[in-house]
Design an enzyme around this catalytic site. Structure first.
Site, mmCIF file in Angstrom:
data_model
loop_
_atom_site.group_PDB
_atom_site.id
_atom_site.type_symbol
_atom_site.label_atom_id
_atom_site.label_comp_id
_atom_site.label_asym_id
_atom_site.label_seq_id
_atom_site.Cartn_x
_atom_site.Cartn_y
_atom_site.Cartn_z
ATOM 1 N N ILE A 19 19.949 44.342 -51.991
ATOM 2 C CA ILE A 19 21.011 44.140 -51.011
ATOM 3 C C ILE A 19 21.715 45.456 -50.703
ATOM 4 O O ILE A 19 22.058 45.739 -49.552
ATOM 5 C CB ILE A 19 22.021 43.099 -51.529
ATOM 6 C CG1 ILE A 19 21.369 41.711 -51.588
ATOM 7 C CG2 ILE A 19 23.268 43.065 -50.651
ATOM 8 C CD1 ILE A 19 22.223 40.664 -52.277
ATOM 9 N N ASP A 38 25.168 55.087 -57.563
ATOM 10 C CA ASP A 38 24.246 54.301 -58.387
ATOM 11 C C ASP A 38 23.922 55.089 -59.643
ATOM 12 O O ASP A 38 24.122 56.310 -59.694
ATOM 13 C CB ASP A 38 22.965 53.999 -57.607
ATOM 14 C CG ASP A 38 22.319 52.678 -58.022
ATOM 15 O OD1 ASP A 38 22.410 52.326 -59.221
ATOM 16 O OD2 ASP A 38 21.723 52.000 -57.166
ATOM 17 N N VAL A 52 29.267 52.536 -62.824
ATOM 18 C CA VAL A 52 30.554 51.900 -62.516
ATOM 19 C C VAL A 52 31.314 51.468 -63.757
ATOM 20 O O VAL A 52 32.479 51.074 -63.664
ATOM 21 C CB VAL A 52 30.380 50.696 -61.562
ATOM 22 C CG1 VAL A 52 29.820 51.138 -60.219
ATOM 23 C CG2 VAL A 52 29.534 49.593 -62.188
ATOM 24 N N TYR A 143 27.377 34.818 -65.541
ATOM 25 C CA TYR A 143 27.285 35.369 -64.188
ATOM 26 C C TYR A 143 28.264 34.666 -63.251
ATOM 27 O O TYR A 143 28.980 35.306 -62.473
ATOM 28 C CB TYR A 143 25.854 35.228 -63.673
ATOM 29 C CG TYR A 143 25.636 35.780 -62.291
ATOM 30 C CD1 TYR A 143 25.568 37.154 -62.079
ATOM 31 C CD2 TYR A 143 25.476 34.939 -61.197
ATOM 32 C CE1 TYR A 143 25.359 37.670 -60.808
ATOM 33 C CE2 TYR A 143 25.272 35.442 -59.920
ATOM 34 C CZ TYR A 143 25.216 36.808 -59.738
ATOM 35 O OH TYR A 143 25.010 37.325 -58.477
ATOM 36 N N ALA A 177 16.129 37.709 -52.280
ATOM 37 C CA ALA A 177 14.880 38.360 -52.676
ATOM 38 C C ALA A 177 15.158 39.805 -53.077
ATOM 39 O O ALA A 177 15.011 40.726 -52.283
ATOM 40 C CB ALA A 177 13.871 38.310 -51.536
#
Length: 247
Positions: A19, A38, A52, A143, A177
């Site tokens: 994403i 990242d 992060v 989650y 996906a």
């Protein structure tokens, strides 16, 4: 509109794949400069390496981005990790780690970008929530807890930063996906069966495409959406909206 983000700079955490990468490409297509934060980056994106969960590395990456591009107008808090199992499946270490990435990591990055967002005439933050924030999914307790927190935090941030001219919204994708889903199905013992089960969980019978999520992010980030604030927009094939009888 092709150039609706022209002159703006976006930062996407976890933007090297899935994403996040789709979002970077969409922001660029609409005219924005887009930088990635990242843990690992390559030549595919304008990348700045940081974790992060580490404030110092995030602060350094943000300052490097500002030095490179001159400011920050859009922040997409996309970095996240998954977790499987019921509430007793993950030990304290895993709970703290997933929470640190998915929730506190969002806070760290926003905090680092905040002075630059306040200086922008078109500031927008888009957080990555999930349908797991509003629908009880089996074997996703940890989650789901973190994504519920992201949805709540989004609304709180929108209220806090209203007077600063910073809009804060979130996107809540269905099962998408991404490489993580690929690893999840591969580890299931029967990848085809696992994939089909995930596809059938959504009313339109397939996984959400990363590009579909990126389109929602771009809408929320755009200065053309100035009256959209504090919202969590589902991109899930209708999973949270309706149930088709017989499926």
């Amino acid at each position: 509109m092709k150039d609706e983000l022209s002159g703006l700079t976006g930062v996407v955490t976890g933007g090297s794949s899935g994403i996040g990468l789709a979002t970077v490409l969409r922001l660029r297509a609409l005219g924005a400069q887009a930088a990635v934060i990242d843990r690992s980056v390559d030549g595919t994106v304008e990348g700045f390496q940081a974790d992060v969960t580490d404030s110092e590395s995030v602060d350094a990456a943000v300052e490097a981005i500002v030095a490179r591009f001159g400011g920050i107008d859009i922040l997409v808090n996309n970095a996240g990790v998954g977790a499987q199992g019921a509430i007793d499946a993950n030990d304290d270490t895993e709970w703290h780690h997933v929470w640190d990435v998915n929730v506190v990591g969002l806070a760290r990055t926003t905090r680092a970008c905040l002075p630059h967002l306040k200086a922008s005439p078109a500031a927008s933050v888009v957080n990555m929530a999930s349908v797991a924030a509003t629908v009880g999914l089996q074997q996703r307790a940890l989650y789901s807890a973190t994504k519920g927190a992201v949805a709540a935090l989004t609304r709180a941030m929108a209220a806090d930063f209203l007077d600063d001219g910073i809009r804060v919204n979130a996107v809540a994708p269905g099962t998408t996906a991404t490489p993580w889903i690929g690893r999840l199905t591969a580890a299931s013992g029967d990848a085809d069966v696992a994939l089909r089960a995930l596809e059938q969980r959504q009313p339109h019978g397939r996984l959400v495409a990363p590009e579909e999520v990126a389109e929602a992010v771009a809408y929320l980030a755009s200065p053309r959406s100035l009256s959209t604030n504090g919202q969590v927009i589902a991109v899930d094939g209708g999973l949270t909206a309706f149930k088709i009888v017989g499926r």
